[in-house]
Enzyme design. Structure first.
Site, PDB file in Angstrom:
ATOM      1  N   HIS A  21     -11.960  65.001 -62.776  1.00 44.82           N
ATOM      2  CA  HIS A  21     -11.229  65.227 -63.945  1.00 44.82           C
ATOM      3  C   HIS A  21     -12.253  66.496 -64.697  1.00 44.82           C
ATOM      4  O   HIS A  21     -11.743  67.337 -65.350  1.00 44.82           O
ATOM      5  CB  HIS A  21     -11.003  64.225 -65.199  1.00 44.82           C
ATOM      6  CG  HIS A  21      -9.648  63.548 -64.811  1.00 44.82           C
ATOM      7  ND1 HIS A  21      -9.847  62.470 -64.005  1.00 44.82           N
ATOM      8  CD2 HIS A  21      -8.614  63.608 -65.368  1.00 44.82           C
ATOM      9  CE1 HIS A  21      -8.524  61.972 -64.062  1.00 44.82           C
ATOM     10  NE2 HIS A  21      -7.928  62.845 -64.700  1.00 44.82           N
ATOM     11  N   GLY A  22     -13.430  66.201 -64.520  1.00 45.31           N
ATOM     12  CA  GLY A  22     -14.302  67.542 -65.163  1.00 45.31           C
ATOM     13  C   GLY A  22     -15.836  66.987 -64.903  1.00 45.31           C
ATOM     14  O   GLY A  22     -16.007  66.115 -64.419  1.00 45.31           O
TER      15      GLY A  22
END
Lengths: 449, 324
Positions: A293-294
């Site tokens: 996701h990040g």
């Protein structure tokens, strides 16, 4: 070509990345297939495909994160280092989505589930198919490429249901997500000034915001694809009505969770190995899913929380319990037990979102600490002074409506009477105007991933 | 395909029709009484219009207006006479007061405190000091009979010109067919008011593709340097002097209503030097513990209007002791 123009419109320089991924996997796919009876060589090409894609992803998305993490790690041991290696890198839109999509092609050929295509144009269209290019669903070649290669004809029913999904997607994005965004932004930016009631409200609304934002995008993508005669896979199946965390992951971002399941969890042994190894596999999957996701420890932590929530369900053997049914499967209303399960699951998932939304781990813990320290209630005042009751009523209607349509995520307006349908369409358009705010930044949350 | 396109058009039309019904039924749109420029070159509203002004997407501020025979939103007709004490309150949208019921205006509040006084509110959205002073000059006869004239001066925006010129272009634009259509189709009036048509306009005009980095407007205010500010203040003062030369200024009965927090010291000093009276509402606003402005727009709320009415009443009381 249209898809590549679409992608290049944002920044033409990053077209080279997607073209690189396309060329690499097109060629690697053919080589894997050629060498399929020589596993060593086939594996070599698979590794090359993975190295190329993960290399691009790693550099553009994770390079600075790993450099900073190493610097911090050394600093903890007393070695002060200047982080001069970090670079000013722009994260290319949708890179996590299309690299995973192209990798699935090489994997499927390697696992003999797919024959490589000889049609480069079709393959390029599969990689860059514009409706789902920047935020999924992460398609499999066995589904999307097959449709691109086959002759598609216009079908009234398909196009009509596509338009309906687009309308529903816009509602979720423009009305639910964008109306809640200023409230969530305000609460997370000023959490130190707010009591527990407001902080709990903030993260609860963020749960709805991120769901409206991401599933709204997905519906628009699926609907748009339908207009071109293409059926994309479902990505959301009303996750807010999940009865345990395992069910939640069967309903939330399905294309990513099944990707990890097919290409990582099962090759690692899945649940066919010892319980201990299965638990290890679950932890690995959730940590990597978080990192996907990040490039921030907050996402890793978020993944870790989900692993911790999933493992007990798995150990009790309840992880597939609700795989084929929804809440209140054979009745109008859910049982008390189901309501309790849904509320508990929603609360746990919402709790984890504090880490998903906070800019840093320390902010996330400070947010939680503030809930504990200032355990008080005070009515929340909207940053622009709007009446909060409007938003509560909106959410209540949204949840009730989603409950009504909970059995079919691809038919949000399944009402026999055309008058009722027309009324709902009009109300949806009206609600878009009622909650329109031209000051809101309307970019999609998942575009950053 | 043909069936799909045809049904889409029919459904689209029916949906818009239904939305139009909803917008009308819940009165989500705002009414803007028509404007015109009269024989004296004064821009105002067409007389005898009644309706509701609405602020916000969801009717957050809903108020009734009443345009009198003189073309201004007021509970009074403007018929000054020798026997009554009239106060003319002239200004922009703050005085026009579409954000309040016309029977709950500043004028009405002043009259509640000073029963012998009749307040005439010459308010019009967009008026600057040139408009205001030209109005008094144009209706000289009427204003001869009025006992007090109060100009609401927003120093930062009302002194940008030294001569009044009627804006016929704007009036003609508002009378043009597209605007007439917009006003008749309430969904368009509503959409235009809340800004929902902006992205469509930007898309059609191609602007949407020009600035890809900023998807939204930011309100960045660049402060003037001290030198620029001094020049600006000088220009404003020159404009004021020019307006006085052109339209006259009866110092015996004319007063400014202003906020000293946003008015330059040099302008205030000039007023004092020239014996031009002003009412400063800044102390009252500063002392207020509750907000003086509306939530959904920047105009004064009921409390703010109470304070304004009070400072004006006090001023009139102190100047005209016979009214007590």
């Amino acid at each position: 070509m249209a898809s590549y123009v679409f992608y290049g419109w944002w920044d033409w320089r990053f077209l080279f990345l997607i073209i690189f991924s396309t060329l690499l996997d097109f060629y690697a796919g053919q080589q894997i297939y050629k060498q399929i009876h020589r596993p060593k060589k086939a594996r070599y090409w698979l590794w090359l495909s993975m190295a190329g894609n993960i290399g691009v992803l790693g550099f553009f998305k994770y390079y600075n994160f790993f450099v900073d993490s190493f610097v911090d790690l050394f600093a903890n041991f007393g070695y002060e280092m200047n982080s001069t290696w970090t670079l000013r890198i722009i994260l290319p839109v949708g890179i996590s989505f299309y690299t995973f999509q192209t990798m699935s092609y090489s994997f499927d050929i390697y696992y003999k589930k797919l024959k490589p295509t000889k049609n480069f144009i079709a393959f390029a269209a599969f990689v860059a198919f514009f409706p789902q290019l920047v935020a999924g669903p992460i398609e499999r070649a066995s589904n999307l490429l097959k449709q691109i290669n086959s002759k598609r004809t216009f079908k009234y029913q398909q196009a009509s249901s596509g338009l309906k999904l687009i309308l529903w997607g816009f509602f979720k994005k423009l009305v639910i997500a964008d109306a809640l965004a200023p409230i969530v932004d305000d609460i997370f930016a000023n959490y130190a000034d707010y009591p527990a009631s407001t902080l709990i409200l903030g993260v609860t609304l963020f749960s709805f915001q991120v769901y409206g934002d991401f599933s709204g995008y997905t519906d628009i993508a699926i609907g748009t694809a339908k207009l071109f005669g293409v059926e994309l896979m479902s990505n959301f199946k009303f996750p807010n009505f999940s009865r345990n965390v395992a069910e939640y992951w069967q309903r939330w971002h399905i294309s990513l969770s099944t990707w990890f399941r097919h290409y990582l969890y099962i090759p690692m042994g899945g649940s066919r190995v010892s319980k201990l190894k299965s638990v290890r596999n679950i932890i690995v999957i959730f940590l990597i899913s978080g990192l996907w996701h990040g490039a921030n420890w907050t996402f890793v932590f978020w993944g870790a929380i989900h692993a911790l929530l999933y493992i007990p369900v798995f150990l009790m053997g309840r992880n597939r319990l609700y795989a084929n049914n929804v809440i209140a499967q054979n009745s109008w209303l859910p049982s008390i037990k189901e309501i309790g399960q849904v509320l508990l699951t929603f609360s746990l998932v919402t709790f984890s979102r504090v880490f998903f939304r906070s800019p840093s781990i320390s902010d996330a813990f400070a947010y939680l600490k503030q809930i504990y320290r200032n355990f008080n209630y005070a009515p929340y005042v909207h940053p622009m002074g709007y009446r909060m009751l409007d938003f509560y009523v909106l959410l209540a209607i949204f949840v009730c409506y989603e409950y009504l349509i909970r059995k079919d995520e691809r038919s949000p307006f399944k009402f026999k009477s055309p008058v009722v349908r027309l009324l709902i369409y009009a109300l949806i358009i009206l609600s878009m105007m009622l909650f329109y705010d031209d000051g809101v930044n309307r970019s999609f949350i998942y575009f950053q991933f | 395909m043909k069936k799909f396109i045809l049904k889409s058009i029919i459904y689209g039309f029916l949906i818009l029709l239904l939305v139009e019904v909803f917008v009308r039924a819940f009165h989500l749109y705002t009414e803007d009484p028509p404007r015109y420029i009269d024989a004296y070159g004064v821009e105002k509203r067409v007389p005898h219009h009644e309706g509701y002004a609405v602020t916000g997407n969801r009717n957050q501020n809903f108020s009734k207006f009443h345009i009198n025979a003189s073309g201004f939103n007021s509970h009074r007709e403007f018929n000054p006479s020798e026997h009554t004490f009239e106060v003319a309150l002239i200004g922009d949208s703050f005085i026009e007061g579409f954000h309040q019921d016309f029977y709950n205006s500043i004028g009405k509040k002043i009259e509640a405190q000073l029963p012998q006084v009749h307040v005439y509110q010459y308010g019009y959205a967009g008026y600057d000091l040139a408009n205001q002073m030209h109005l008094v000059h144009a209706y000289e006869e009427q204003f001869m009979a009025i006992d007090e004239i109060i100009y609401y001066l927003n120093y930062e925006s009302d002194l940008d010109r030294g001569v009044y010129e009627p804006n016929y272009d704007r009036i003609n634009m508002l009378r043009s067919t597209p605007f007439k259509i917009r006003d008749q189709i309430k969904i368009l009036a509503y959409g235009s008011k809340i800004g929902v048509l902006e992205p469509l306009k930007r898309l059609v005009s191609g602007q949407a593709f020009e600035n890809k980095n900023e998807g939204y407007e930011t309100n960045k205010v660049t402060p003037y340097s001290i030198k620029e500010q001094r020049l600006k203040d000088l220009q404003r003062l020159e404009n004021f002097k020019s307006l006085m030369r052109l339209y006259g200024f009866d110092k015996t009965k004319t007063t400014f209503l202003l906020d000293s927090r946003t008015t330059s010291d040099s302008f205030l000093a000039y007023c004092q030097q020239e014996n031009i009276a002003y009412i400063d509402f800044a102390p009252a606003f500063k002392a207020s513990k509750t907000s003086t402005n509306l939530i959904y727009d920047w105009h004064w709320n009921n409390h703010g209007r109470e304070l304004i009415a009070k400072v004006i009443s006090n001023y009139i009381n102190s100047k005209h002791k016979q009214l007590k």
